[in-house]
Design an enzyme around this catalytic site. Sequence first.
Site, PDB file in Angstrom:
ATOM      1  N   GLU A   1     -12.869 -30.388 -35.164  1.00 55.93           N
ATOM      2  CA  GLU A   1     -14.116 -29.699 -35.474  1.00 55.93           C
ATOM      3  C   GLU A   1     -14.661 -28.967 -34.244  1.00 55.93           C
ATOM      4  O   GLU A   1     -15.131 -27.832 -34.340  1.00 55.93           O
ATOM      5  CB  GLU A   1     -15.157 -30.700 -35.994  1.00 55.93           C
ATOM      6  CG  GLU A   1     -14.820 -31.304 -37.342  1.00 55.93           C
ATOM      7  CD  GLU A   1     -14.802 -30.284 -38.471  1.00 55.93           C
ATOM      8  OE1 GLU A   1     -15.223 -29.130 -38.253  1.00 55.93           O
ATOM      9  OE2 GLU A   1     -14.367 -30.644 -39.570  1.00 55.93           O
TER      10      GLU A   1
ATOM     11  N   HIS B   1     -15.556 -20.564 -38.317  1.00 52.08           N
ATOM     12  CA  HIS B   1     -15.218 -21.976 -38.122  1.00 52.08           C
ATOM     13  C   HIS B   1     -14.098 -22.406 -39.067  1.00 52.08           C
ATOM     14  O   HIS B   1     -13.128 -23.057 -38.653  1.00 52.08           O
ATOM     15  CB  HIS B   1     -16.475 -22.820 -38.362  1.00 52.08           C
ATOM     16  CG  HIS B   1     -16.236 -24.296 -38.306  1.00 52.08           C
ATOM     17  ND1 HIS B   1     -16.419 -25.047 -37.167  1.00 52.08           N
ATOM     18  CD2 HIS B   1     -15.815 -25.169 -39.258  1.00 52.08           C
ATOM     19  CE1 HIS B   1     -16.131 -26.319 -37.422  1.00 52.08           C
ATOM     20  NE2 HIS B   1     -15.764 -26.415 -38.690  1.00 52.08           N
ATOM     21  N   GLU B   2     -14.216 -22.049 -40.336  1.00 49.54           N
ATOM     22  CA  GLU B   2     -13.221 -22.484 -41.312  1.00 49.54           C
ATOM     23  C   GLU B   2     -11.878 -21.788 -41.109  1.00 49.54           C
ATOM     24  O   GLU B   2     -10.816 -22.417 -41.203  1.00 49.54           O
ATOM     25  CB  GLU B   2     -13.744 -22.256 -42.735  1.00 49.54           C
ATOM     26  CG  GLU B   2     -14.964 -23.090 -43.088  1.00 49.54           C
ATOM     27  CD  GLU B   2     -14.751 -24.579 -42.873  1.00 49.54           C
ATOM     28  OE1 GLU B   2     -13.608 -25.061 -43.033  1.00 49.54           O
ATOM     29  OE2 GLU B   2     -15.721 -25.267 -42.539  1.00 49.54           O
TER      30      GLU B   2
ATOM     31  N   HIS C   1      -9.788 -23.417 -38.456  1.00 49.87           N
ATOM     32  CA  HIS C   1      -8.985 -24.572 -38.850  1.00 49.87           C
ATOM     33  C   HIS C   1      -7.575 -24.136 -39.266  1.00 49.87           C
ATOM     34  O   HIS C   1      -6.592 -24.806 -38.937  1.00 49.87           O
ATOM     35  CB  HIS C   1      -9.644 -25.302 -40.031  1.00 49.87           C
ATOM     36  CG  HIS C   1     -10.763 -26.219 -39.642  1.00 49.87           C
ATOM     37  ND1 HIS C   1     -10.638 -27.205 -38.680  1.00 49.87           N
ATOM     38  CD2 HIS C   1     -12.043 -26.315 -40.103  1.00 49.87           C
ATOM     39  CE1 HIS C   1     -11.783 -27.864 -38.567  1.00 49.87           C
ATOM     40  NE2 HIS C   1     -12.651 -27.338 -39.421  1.00 49.87           N
TER      41      HIS C   1
END
Length: 264
Positions: free
Chosen positions: A197, A135-136, A139
């Site tokens: 997100e 997920h990070e 980004h």
Amino acid sequence: MNSKIISILMVCLFVFSCSTVPLTGRKQLSLVPNSELLPMSFDQYKTVMNESKMSSNAEYTRMVKNVGAKISLAVDTYMRQNGMASQLEGYSWEFNVIEDDVVNAWCMPGGKVAFYTGIMPICQDEKGVAVVMGHEVAHAIANHGSERMSQGLVANGLLGGASAALGQNPTLTNQILLQSIGMGSQLGMLKFSRTHESEADKMGLIFMAMAGYDPREAPKFWERMNANSGGSRPPEFLSTHPNPDTRIADLNAQMPDALKYYKK
């Protein structure tokens, strides 16, 4: 600046200064090249690391670095095989664990990652770490920091990219930069929009699968994260995210696509 004028400028800039997010295909405003953004991001990351206490938990550190290495390698390979290697030019992957009870993790533009020890018990193992790491990292790969800074520059009437903006209003430009790369608070926590997100959720699911981690672990992690909040104010990691039930449903809906990338 008049809101109508800003809207017109945004449309014009979006038409002539846009890029495409890998995997999702979403068009995004892109006024700030990595050649300008990454050096500033790296400097800020170094500052945070120097001012923070690194975790002495060898197992936490091992897991984060191991998972980070696998996911970054998978991402590098995917981008190269799909003719997008140039988008990672200047990236310098780094993975660290900060001693702090806060339940959070983040990745700055250019691949600089930090986990806080507060999130590690919820991760439980490498599979849980992979959910957060994917997920990070998403980004960064989606250039969300650059997009946020581009939007901030336009909203404040600072056109022509970061270098030009620094000449027009260096103080405001630096504030926009710090907020865009997640340095709006002392701990460097990122607060992306729900669009960002949700996009990071989708991309992260695929990235962890590419790295050999079962993406079906993602809904389980978010169930644990939701339970950890205990119905009170959510952890920073959840503050701008979709409703937990919605997120889990979305992840399950995206699972068939993610499983195509998973090799046991």
